[in-house]
Design a protein around this motif. Structure first.
Motif, PDB file in Angstrom:
ATOM      1  N   PRO A 141       3.382  -0.552   5.220  1.00 46.36           N
ATOM      2  CA  PRO A 141       2.979   0.124   6.470  1.00 46.36           C
ATOM      3  C   PRO A 141       1.582  -0.260   6.935  1.00 46.36           C
ATOM      4  O   PRO A 141       1.326  -0.345   8.138  1.00 46.36           O
ATOM      5  CB  PRO A 141       3.059   1.611   6.100  1.00 46.36           C
ATOM      6  CG  PRO A 141       4.033   1.676   4.974  1.00 46.36           C
ATOM      7  CD  PRO A 141       3.833   0.411   4.197  1.00 46.36           C
ATOM      8  N   GLY A 142       0.670  -0.527   5.997  1.00 50.00           N
ATOM      9  CA  GLY A 142      -0.694  -0.839   6.392  1.00 50.00           C
ATOM     10  C   GLY A 142      -0.866  -2.198   7.045  1.00 50.00           C
ATOM     11  O   GLY A 142      -1.911  -2.458   7.656  1.00 50.00           O
ATOM     12  N   ASP A 192       9.509  -0.369  13.543  1.00 45.22           N
ATOM     13  CA  ASP A 192       8.117  -0.811  13.514  1.00 45.22           C
ATOM     14  C   ASP A 192       7.927  -1.987  12.562  1.00 45.22           C
ATOM     15  O   ASP A 192       7.217  -2.952  12.879  1.00 45.22           O
ATOM     16  CB  ASP A 192       7.207   0.347  13.083  1.00 45.22           C
ATOM     17  CG  ASP A 192       7.207   1.478  14.094  1.00 45.22           C
ATOM     18  OD1 ASP A 192       7.557   1.228  15.267  1.00 45.22           O
ATOM     19  OD2 ASP A 192       6.869   2.617  13.708  1.00 45.22           O
ATOM     20  N   ARG A 193       8.566  -1.920  11.399  1.00 48.11           N
ATOM     21  CA  ARG A 193       8.433  -3.008  10.427  1.00 48.11           C
ATOM     22  C   ARG A 193       9.058  -4.295  10.956  1.00 48.11           C
ATOM     23  O   ARG A 193       8.529  -5.406  10.733  1.00 48.11           O
ATOM     24  CB  ARG A 193       9.070  -2.613   9.098  1.00 48.11           C
ATOM     25  CG  ARG A 193       8.367  -1.423   8.422  1.00 48.11           C
ATOM     26  CD  ARG A 193       9.042  -1.072   7.110  1.00 48.11           C
ATOM     27  NE  ARG A 193       8.342  -0.003   6.413  1.00 48.11           N
ATOM     28  CZ  ARG A 193       8.594   1.285   6.566  1.00 48.11           C
ATOM     29  NH1 ARG A 193       9.551   1.667   7.411  1.00 48.11           N
ATOM     30  NH2 ARG A 193       7.903   2.196   5.905  1.00 48.11           N
ATOM     31  N   ILE A 247      -2.609  -0.650  21.887  1.00 47.56           N
ATOM     32  CA  ILE A 247      -2.033  -1.192  20.660  1.00 47.56           C
ATOM     33  C   ILE A 247      -2.064  -0.084  19.614  1.00 47.56           C
ATOM     34  O   ILE A 247      -3.105   0.567  19.435  1.00 47.56           O
ATOM     35  CB  ILE A 247      -2.796  -2.423  20.153  1.00 47.56           C
ATOM     36  CG1 ILE A 247      -2.832  -3.505  21.228  1.00 47.56           C
ATOM     37  CG2 ILE A 247      -2.155  -2.982  18.892  1.00 47.56           C
ATOM     38  CD1 ILE A 247      -3.571  -4.747  20.825  1.00 47.56           C
ATOM     39  N   ALA A 248      -0.958   0.115  18.948  1.00 44.17           N
ATOM     40  CA  ALA A 248      -0.880   1.197  17.961  1.00 44.17           C
ATOM     41  C   ALA A 248      -1.850   0.947  16.820  1.00 44.17           C
ATOM     42  O   ALA A 248      -1.998  -0.173  16.348  1.00 44.17           O
ATOM     43  CB  ALA A 248       0.547   1.321  17.427  1.00 44.17           C
ATOM     44  N   GLY A 249      -2.533   2.004  16.407  1.00 44.86           N
ATOM     45  CA  GLY A 249      -3.454   1.895  15.290  1.00 44.86           C
ATOM     46  C   GLY A 249      -2.977   2.627  14.062  1.00 44.86           C
ATOM     47  O   GLY A 249      -3.746   2.819  13.117  1.00 44.86           O
ATOM     48  N   SER A 250      -1.721   3.014  14.052  1.00 46.78           N
ATOM     49  CA  SER A 250      -1.163   3.769  12.930  1.00 46.78           C
ATOM     50  C   SER A 250      -0.244   2.875  12.103  1.00 46.78           C
ATOM     51  O   SER A 250       0.284   1.876  12.594  1.00 46.78           O
ATOM     52  CB  SER A 250      -0.387   4.976  13.453  1.00 46.78           C
ATOM     53  OG  SER A 250       0.647   4.559  14.335  1.00 46.78           O
ATOM     54  N   PRO A 251      -0.031   3.216  10.835  1.00 46.41           N
ATOM     55  CA  PRO A 251       0.873   2.414   9.995  1.00 46.41           C
ATOM     56  C   PRO A 251       2.306   2.468  10.499  1.00 46.41           C
ATOM     57  O   PRO A 251       2.691   3.353  11.277  1.00 46.41           O
ATOM     58  CB  PRO A 251       0.740   3.077   8.612  1.00 46.41           C
ATOM     59  CG  PRO A 251      -0.539   3.850   8.662  1.00 46.41           C
ATOM     60  CD  PRO A 251      -0.710   4.277  10.075  1.00 46.41           C
ATOM     61  N   VAL A 297      -1.616  -1.884  10.663  1.00 44.11           N
ATOM     62  CA  VAL A 297      -3.001  -1.497  10.955  1.00 44.11           C
ATOM     63  C   VAL A 297      -3.913  -2.721  10.883  1.00 44.11           C
ATOM     64  O   VAL A 297      -4.768  -2.927  11.754  1.00 44.11           O
ATOM     65  CB  VAL A 297      -3.471  -0.409   9.983  1.00 44.11           C
ATOM     66  CG1 VAL A 297      -4.928  -0.039  10.241  1.00 44.11           C
ATOM     67  CG2 VAL A 297      -2.578   0.822  10.090  1.00 44.11           C
ATOM     68  N   ALA A 298      -3.731  -3.541   9.833  1.00 40.55           N
ATOM     69  CA  ALA A 298      -4.569  -4.738   9.674  1.00 40.55           C
ATOM     70  C   ALA A 298      -4.377  -5.699  10.834  1.00 40.55           C
ATOM     71  O   ALA A 298      -5.353  -6.256  11.369  1.00 40.55           O
ATOM     72  CB  ALA A 298      -4.243  -5.420   8.351  1.00 40.55           C
ATOM     73  N   GLU A 299      -3.151  -5.929  11.241  1.00 41.25           N
ATOM     74  CA  GLU A 299      -2.888  -6.830  12.363  1.00 41.25           C
ATOM     75  C   GLU A 299      -3.435  -6.261  13.668  1.00 41.25           C
ATOM     76  O   GLU A 299      -3.908  -7.003  14.537  1.00 41.25           O
ATOM     77  CB  GLU A 299      -1.387  -7.103  12.490  1.00 41.25           C
ATOM     78  CG  GLU A 299      -0.821  -7.949  11.366  1.00 41.25           C
ATOM     79  CD  GLU A 299      -1.424  -9.351  11.342  1.00 41.25           C
ATOM     80  OE1 GLU A 299      -1.598  -9.936  12.427  1.00 41.25           O
ATOM     81  OE2 GLU A 299      -1.731  -9.848  10.246  1.00 41.25           O
ATOM     82  N   THR A 300      -3.362  -4.939  13.817  1.00 41.97           N
ATOM     83  CA  THR A 300      -3.894  -4.310  15.025  1.00 41.97           C
ATOM     84  C   THR A 300      -5.404  -4.482  15.121  1.00 41.97           C
ATOM     85  O   THR A 300      -5.944  -4.820  16.179  1.00 41.97           O
ATOM     86  CB  THR A 300      -3.536  -2.814  15.032  1.00 41.97           C
ATOM     87  OG1 THR A 300      -2.111  -2.666  15.068  1.00 41.97           O
ATOM     88  CG2 THR A 300      -4.130  -2.129  16.243  1.00 41.97           C
TER      89      THR A 300
END
Length: 405
Positions: A66-67, A105-106, A95-99, A70-73
Motif C-alpha cells: 500500500p505504501g 488502487d493496486r 493526486i491521492a496521498g493515501s496508501p 504514497v511513495a510514487e505520489t
C-alpha cells in the motif's frame, strides 16, 4: 523570433528537467534487472526489448504494497509539478496521498509503474543516442562508430553534418518535453483518488459545509437576537425617559447579553477540537425567556401553548426554539414593539409554531428575502416539515409545521 522563443522556452524551465529526471528514475528497474540477467555487455536489440518485461514481476510485487502509492505520489508531486505554476498553466491536479486501499488502487499503481518503466527506459535510451548523435554531427573525431554501441554512426563525416545538429537536439528536446507532459497527464488518472475516495471526500466536504452553515445560523440567531433586543430596549428606554423603565431596560439588556455570551461560548467550543463538551442548546421548554425578552423590549406578546413541550423530541424542540427566536427577532427588527401572538401546539404527532404581529401603517411587513427566514424554511425542510411566511389577514404571519416522529 517569437516562434523560436516558443520552441526554446520549455528548455529554460526547471519542470522540463525534473520530469526528465523522473523518467530516468523510471528506467532504474530495467537497468538493475538487466545488470543481473541477461547482462548489459554487448546486448542485442532483442535483449533491449526483453528488459522492458523482465522487471514486471517485481513491479507487481511493489504495487501490492500500500505504501508504494504514497511513495510514487510524493515523487510525482516533486518532479512532475515542481515550484509555482506559470501564468496560464493548469493548476496542480489532485493526486491521492493515501496508501492503496483496494485492488483497483493496486492495479492502477501497477499500470503506472509499468508505463513509467517503459517510457522512462525508452526516453533514457533515446537520450543517450541523441546526445551521441548530436556530438558526432558537430565533432568529426566522434563520428566513427562507438565500438559496440547499439546505434553506430555510419559512413564518413561530412562538412555539412553540423547543420543537422540543431535538428537532432530539437527532436530530443521535443521527446523529453512530450514524454514529461504525458507522465504529468497520466499521474492524476493512475495515482489520483479512486471513485470511492472521491465520494468519501465529497461526503466529508459536505459535512463540513453543513456544520459551518449550522454554526453560522447559530451565531445569526443568538447574536442577532441579542443585538436586536439591546437596540430596541435602549431606544425604548430613551423614549420613555423614566428611571423605572430605564432600569428595567438595562436589566433586560444585561440578561440578554449574558445569554448571548453563553451561546457564543458554546458555539466557539464546537469550533475548538480540543475543547470539552459544549453546553446544551436551549429547547422550547425555555421559550419563556424569549417571550420575556420581547416583552422587555416593549412588545405586547400573547402566548398560547398547547401540549407537553417537554415531550417534544430534542432535535425538533431545539430547532423550534431557534425558529421562535428568529420570528421574535424579526418582529422587533422590522415592525418594532407591536402586539405579537405566539401559538405553539404539540398535538397529533406534529408541532405547529405560529407567530403573528400587527403590521404598522405604511409598512410592507418583513423582508421575505432575508437569510434568517430562508434559514428558517431550510431548518423546517431538513426536519421533514414546512414553513410559510408572509401577509395574512392584515397581519404578518410565520407558520411552521414539524413532525414529531
Amino acid at each position: 523570433m517569437k516562434r523560436l522563443h516558443r520552441l526554446l522556452e520549455p528548455m529554460s524551465r526547471a519542470v522540463t528537467y525534473t520530469r526528465w529526471l523522473h523518467l530516468f528514475l523510471g528506467a532504474v528497474a530495467a537497468v538493475l534487472v538487466g545488470g543481473i540477467f541477461p547482462g548489459l555487455e554487448d546486448p542485442s536489440a532483442g535483449m533491449w526489448l526483453l528488459l522492458l518485461f523482465l522487471p514486471l514481476p517485481l513491479l507487481a510485487l511493489a504495487a501490492l504494497v500500500p505504501g508504494t502509492r504514497v511513495a510514487e505520489t510524493v515523487q510525482a508531486r516533486l518532479l512532475l509539478y515542481p515550484g509555482p505554476r506559470a501564468p496560464g498553466e493548469h493548476p496542480v491536479p489532485t493526486i491521492a496521498g493515501s496508501p492503496s486501499a483496494s485492488w483497483t488502487d493496486r492495479w492502477r499503481v501497477f499500470v503506472w509503474l509499468t508505463l513509467r518503466l517503459w517510457l522512462g527506459f525508452t526516453v533514457t535510451a533515446l537520450t543517450f543516442h541523441g546526445v551521441v548523435l548530436t556530438l558526432g554531427l558537430v565533432m568529426p573525431s566522434l563520428w566513427p562508430p562507438f565500438g559496440p554501441a547499439p546505434m553506430p554512426l555510419p559512413g564518413r563525416w561530412q562538412w555539412w553534418y553540423p547543420l543537422l545538429a540543431p535538428v537532432t537536439a530539437a527532436a530530443l528536446a521535443a521527446l523529453v518535453r512530450g514524454s514529461g507532459a504525458l507522465m504529468a497527464g497520466l499521474a492524476p488518472r493512475l495515482l489520483g483518488p479512486s471513485p470511492a475516495e472521491r465520494l468519501a471526500e465529497l461526503e466529508e466536504r459536505t459535512e463540513r459545509l453543513l456544520e459551518r452553515t449550522r454554526l453560522a445560523r447559530e451565531l445569526h440567531d443568538t447574536i442577532g437576537h441579542a443585538l436586536t433586543l439591546a437596540v430596541v430596549q435602549a431606544g425604548a428606554a430613551r423614549a420613555a425617559g423614566t428611571p423605572e423603565f430605564t432600569e428595567r431596560a438595562l436589566a433586560a439588556i444585561e440578561d440578554t447579553g449574558r445569554e448571548a455570551l453563553s451561546e457564543l461560548d458554546r458555539v466557539l467550543r464546537l469550533l475548538r477540537e480540543d475543547a470539552g463538551p459544549a453546553a446544551r442548546r436551549p429547547t422550547l421548554a425555555h421559550a419563556g425567556r424569549l417571550v420575556e425578552s420581547a416583552r422587555g423590549a416593549g412588545a405586547e406578546v400573547t402566548t398560547r401553548i398547547t401540549g407537553d413541550l417537554g415531550a417534544v423530541p430534542g432535535p425538533v424542540s431545539r430547532e423550534g426554539y431557534r425558529m421562535l427566536q428568529e420570528c421574535l427577532t424579526n418582529v422587533l427588527r422590522h415592525a418594532g414593539p407591536v402586539p405579537v401572538t405566539v401559538r405553539v401546539e404539540a398535538l397529533g404527532g406534529r408541532l405547529e409554531l405560529e407567530v403573528r404581529n400587527k403590521r404598522p401603517a405604511g409598512s410592507g411587513g418583513h423582508r421575505g428575502g432575508g437569510s434568517g427566514l430562508r434559514g428558517l424554511r431550510e431548518r423546517a425542510v431538513l426536519l421533514g416539515g414546512a414553513a410559510a411566511y408572509g401577509p395574512h389577514d392584515g397581519f404578518w404571519r410565520v407558520h411552521v409545521t414539524l413532525p414529531l416522529q
